[in-house]
Design a protein around this motif. Sequence first.
Motif, mmCIF file in Angstrom:
data_model
loop_
_atom_site.group_PDB
_atom_site.id
_atom_site.type_symbol
_atom_site.label_atom_id
_atom_site.label_comp_id
_atom_site.label_asym_id
_atom_site.label_seq_id
_atom_site.Cartn_x
_atom_site.Cartn_y
_atom_site.Cartn_z
ATOM 1 N N PRO A 74 0.828 -1.202 0.000
ATOM 2 C CA PRO A 74 0.000 0.000 0.000
ATOM 3 C C PRO A 74 0.864 1.256 0.000
ATOM 4 C CG PRO A 74 0.082 -0.932 2.196
ATOM 5 C CD PRO A 74 0.800 -1.903 1.304
ATOM 6 N N VAL A 75 0.241 2.360 -0.433
ATOM 7 C CA VAL A 75 0.898 3.661 -0.461
ATOM 8 C C VAL A 75 0.426 4.445 0.764
ATOM 9 C CG1 VAL A 75 1.186 5.788 -1.804
ATOM 10 C CG2 VAL A 75 0.807 3.594 -2.983
ATOM 11 N N SER A 76 1.327 5.198 1.385
ATOM 12 C CA SER A 76 0.918 6.017 2.533
ATOM 13 C C SER A 76 0.208 7.267 2.057
ATOM 14 C CB SER A 76 2.143 6.417 3.357
ATOM 15 O OG SER A 76 2.509 5.350 4.189
ATOM 16 N N GLY A 77 -0.945 7.533 2.655
ATOM 17 C CA GLY A 77 -1.714 8.713 2.305
ATOM 18 C C GLY A 77 -1.178 9.963 2.982
ATOM 19 N N GLY A 78 -1.813 11.086 2.671
ATOM 20 C CA GLY A 78 -1.399 12.360 3.240
ATOM 21 C C GLY A 78 -2.489 12.966 4.097
ATOM 22 N N GLU A 79 -2.332 14.289 4.315
ATOM 23 C CA GLU A 79 -3.212 15.025 5.223
ATOM 24 C C GLU A 79 -4.677 15.016 4.760
ATOM 25 O OE1 GLU A 79 -2.274 18.010 8.436
ATOM 26 O OE2 GLU A 79 -1.721 16.010 7.853
ATOM 27 N N THR A 80 -4.890 15.271 3.463
ATOM 28 C CA THR A 80 -6.242 15.358 2.920
ATOM 29 C C THR A 80 -6.435 14.257 1.890
ATOM 30 O OG1 THR A 80 -5.605 16.719 1.043
ATOM 31 C CG2 THR A 80 -6.129 17.886 3.093
ATOM 32 N N ARG A 81 -7.695 14.102 1.438
ATOM 33 C CA ARG A 81 -7.964 13.096 0.419
ATOM 34 C C ARG A 81 -7.108 13.347 -0.817
ATOM 35 N NH1 ARG A 81 -10.457 11.742 -4.106
ATOM 36 N NH2 ARG A 81 -11.516 9.721 -4.221
ATOM 37 N N HIS A 82 -6.937 14.608 -1.161
ATOM 38 C CA HIS A 82 -6.191 14.911 -2.382
ATOM 39 C C HIS A 82 -4.700 14.693 -2.227
ATOM 40 C CE1 HIS A 82 -9.321 15.855 -5.139
ATOM 41 N NE2 HIS A 82 -10.004 16.226 -4.067
ATOM 42 N N ASP A 83 -4.179 14.944 -1.025
ATOM 43 C CA ASP A 83 -2.779 14.566 -0.783
ATOM 44 C C ASP A 83 -2.631 13.052 -0.958
ATOM 45 O OD1 ASP A 83 -2.098 17.188 -0.144
ATOM 46 O OD2 ASP A 83 -2.625 16.913 1.975
ATOM 47 N N VAL A 100 -5.851 5.222 -15.178
ATOM 48 C CA VAL A 100 -6.023 4.960 -13.759
ATOM 49 C C VAL A 100 -7.499 5.155 -13.417
ATOM 50 C CG1 VAL A 100 -5.407 7.340 -13.065
ATOM 51 C CG2 VAL A 100 -5.202 5.471 -11.404
ATOM 52 N N LEU A 101 -8.036 4.189 -12.665
ATOM 53 C CA LEU A 101 -9.383 4.340 -12.107
ATOM 54 C C LEU A 101 -9.211 4.639 -10.629
ATOM 55 C CD1 LEU A 101 -11.570 1.414 -13.580
ATOM 56 C CD2 LEU A 101 -11.019 3.627 -14.590
ATOM 57 N N ILE A 102 -9.714 5.785 -10.199
ATOM 58 C CA ILE A 102 -9.620 6.149 -8.786
ATOM 59 C C ILE A 102 -10.967 5.846 -8.133
ATOM 60 C CG2 ILE A 102 -9.159 8.025 -7.154
ATOM 61 C CD1 ILE A 102 -7.438 9.337 -9.349
ATOM 62 N N ARG A 158 -25.126 13.375 -9.482
ATOM 63 C CA ARG A 158 -24.341 13.080 -8.270
ATOM 64 C C ARG A 158 -23.125 12.248 -8.696
ATOM 65 N NH1 ARG A 158 -27.221 9.452 -5.102
ATOM 66 N NH2 ARG A 158 -28.866 9.205 -6.638
ATOM 67 N N ALA A 159 -21.939 12.749 -8.383
ATOM 68 C CA ALA A 159 -20.722 12.045 -8.809
ATOM 69 C C ALA A 159 -20.434 10.870 -7.872
ATOM 70 C CB ALA A 159 -19.551 13.008 -8.812
ATOM 71 N N GLN A 160 -20.065 9.742 -8.469
ATOM 72 C CA GLN A 160 -19.620 8.579 -7.710
ATOM 73 C C GLN A 160 -18.159 8.297 -8.086
ATOM 74 O OE1 GLN A 160 -22.447 5.464 -8.932
ATOM 75 N NE2 GLN A 160 -23.794 6.006 -7.231
ATOM 76 N N THR A 161 -17.679 7.166 -7.667
ATOM 77 C CA THR A 161 -16.445 6.605 -8.210
ATOM 78 C C THR A 161 -16.796 5.174 -8.628
ATOM 79 O OG1 THR A 161 -15.595 5.659 -6.131
ATOM 80 C CG2 THR A 161 -15.050 7.969 -6.603
ATOM 81 N N PRO A 162 -16.069 4.545 -9.539
ATOM 82 C CA PRO A 162 -14.770 4.950 -10.050
ATOM 83 C C PRO A 162 -14.823 6.164 -10.976
ATOM 84 C CG PRO A 162 -15.524 2.989 -11.199
ATOM 85 C CD PRO A 162 -16.494 3.235 -10.075
ATOM 86 N N GLN A 163 -13.708 6.913 -10.917
ATOM 87 C CA GLN A 163 -13.460 8.004 -11.844
ATOM 88 C C GLN A 163 -12.194 7.623 -12.608
ATOM 89 O OE1 GLN A 163 -13.504 11.719 -9.593
ATOM 90 N NE2 GLN A 163 -15.727 11.517 -9.310
ATOM 91 N N LEU A 182 -11.223 20.881 -3.319
ATOM 92 C CA LEU A 182 -12.020 20.098 -4.275
ATOM 93 C C LEU A 182 -12.350 18.732 -3.667
ATOM 94 C CD1 LEU A 182 -9.964 21.003 -7.465
ATOM 95 C CD2 LEU A 182 -12.023 22.107 -6.570
ATOM 96 N N THR A 183 -13.553 18.235 -3.963
ATOM 97 C CA THR A 183 -14.005 17.025 -3.259
ATOM 98 C C THR A 183 -13.939 15.753 -4.093
ATOM 99 O OG1 THR A 183 -16.283 17.621 -3.796
ATOM 100 C CG2 THR A 183 -15.483 18.262 -1.624
ATOM 101 N N ASP A 184 -13.552 15.860 -5.352
ATOM 102 C CA ASP A 184 -13.261 14.617 -6.079
ATOM 103 C C ASP A 184 -12.205 14.861 -7.145
ATOM 104 O OD1 ASP A 184 -14.668 15.814 -8.164
ATOM 105 O OD2 ASP A 184 -16.090 14.150 -8.426
ATOM 106 N N ASP A 185 -11.749 13.778 -7.746
ATOM 107 C CA ASP A 185 -10.663 13.889 -8.721
ATOM 108 C C ASP A 185 -11.131 14.503 -10.026
ATOM 109 O OD1 ASP A 185 -8.325 12.502 -7.320
ATOM 110 O OD2 ASP A 185 -10.048 11.187 -6.978
ATOM 111 N N ALA A 186 -12.422 14.298 -10.343
ATOM 112 C CA ALA A 186 -12.952 14.928 -11.548
ATOM 113 C C ALA A 186 -12.826 16.456 -11.438
ATOM 114 C CB ALA A 186 -14.404 14.522 -11.761
ATOM 115 N N ALA A 187 -13.032 16.984 -10.246
ATOM 116 C CA ALA A 187 -12.916 18.441 -10.061
ATOM 117 C C ALA A 187 -11.488 18.913 -10.313
ATOM 118 C CB ALA A 187 -13.376 18.825 -8.652
ATOM 119 N N VAL A 188 -10.533 18.065 -9.972
ATOM 120 C CA VAL A 188 -9.123 18.410 -10.256
ATOM 121 C C VAL A 188 -8.915 18.444 -11.775
ATOM 122 C CG1 VAL A 188 -6.717 17.736 -9.890
ATOM 123 C CG2 VAL A 188 -8.420 17.307 -8.098
#
Length: 382
Positions: A74-83, A100-102, A158-163, A182-188
């Motif tokens: 596994p990869v270590s996450g960061g402070e926020t979902r986006h990190d 990539v499917l997130i 309403r956005a879901q995942t996978p994205q 931003l609250t999802d990857d699509a917004a990025v």
Amino acid sequence: MADAVALIVAAGRGQRAGGAMPKQYRMLAGQSVLRRSCMAFLGHPRIGAVRVVIHPDDRARYDEAMAGLNLPPPVSGGETRHDSCRNGLEALAGDPPRIVLIHDAARPFADRPTIDRVFGALDTAPAAIAAIPVSDTLKKASAGDRVAATVAREGLWRAQTPQGFEFAAILDAHRRIDSRSLTDDAAVAEAAGIPVTLVAGSEDNFKITREEDFRRAETLLAGQGDIRVGTGFDVHRFTEGNGLTICGIWINHDKSVTGHSDADVALHALTDAVLGAIGEADIGSHFPSADPRWRDADSAVFLRHAVSLVTARGGAIRHLDVTLICEEPKIGPHRDAMKARIAEIAGVGVDRVSVKATTTEGLGYTGRREGIAAQAAATVRL
Ligand code: MG
């Protein structure tokens, strides 16, 4: 051809759902939410690897939840979902996939058709997300619960995942865009000017957020699965001796029983019940008595093998029930030990095992004390 990686984001603390541990590690019908979320992607032909981003404090929980799945570390996450997402993407950058499917770890019901629709849209678009058109009338509130306005729902999803994204494009977007709000990857992707396509998600692909979502998930799972019941029956003849093994427990007695293995009538009946539930041939076909390997064998081997065949089909034992039919020996004093031993061999809770006993009122071969019989039932969910 596998040209994609599924990146499962599981680094959140999930406080809204309450409970002693992050919600993605809580159990749903015997499997953690995270494991279920990953399983949807693991068997997909387009997906070469499933990589999970976790909170560093959760490594032990992760290892337990994912035991046997043989995933890359596994990869270590960061402070926020986006990190966390960016860490996950950077971890893939050394050997970049095309796609990539997130996916949120808290969505354990992503289904194959939804995943296929995302892949389908990615054939002609750089980004595609699962989403549901809004069908409820939308109200905007002010001052708490007072309606300030009715919001037109036309064109709202309403956005879901996978994205899904072209990997190079979303990695570049995550590197360039300050996405903390931003609250999802699509917004990025949108912020980076990448066009995003909507495809139909599924109402069942909901995100587990609150306690009531766990109840909804349990209800959904209770309605799923292929429930099978198998039965088994076995008899062994009494002979001279000083005891016998029943349900894996040795019982001192003034008789023994004949048989090639340890002649455990109950485990043989249970083994046949489990084999019967999955349409397999009987215990004698799997373990021929002509084979010297099974002389005096512990019959736990037979039951364990039958259970492993269930597990190999992605199934689980839901219940094991055996009735012993004999005038002797007395079963009652050994019942709890027998239940515990069967539960241990089959890898189920002791509350899913039943051991019962009856006589035939002196009638027939068990009534004449010529032998002991057992009949069993096994309930299996595939
Ligand atoms: Mg037998």
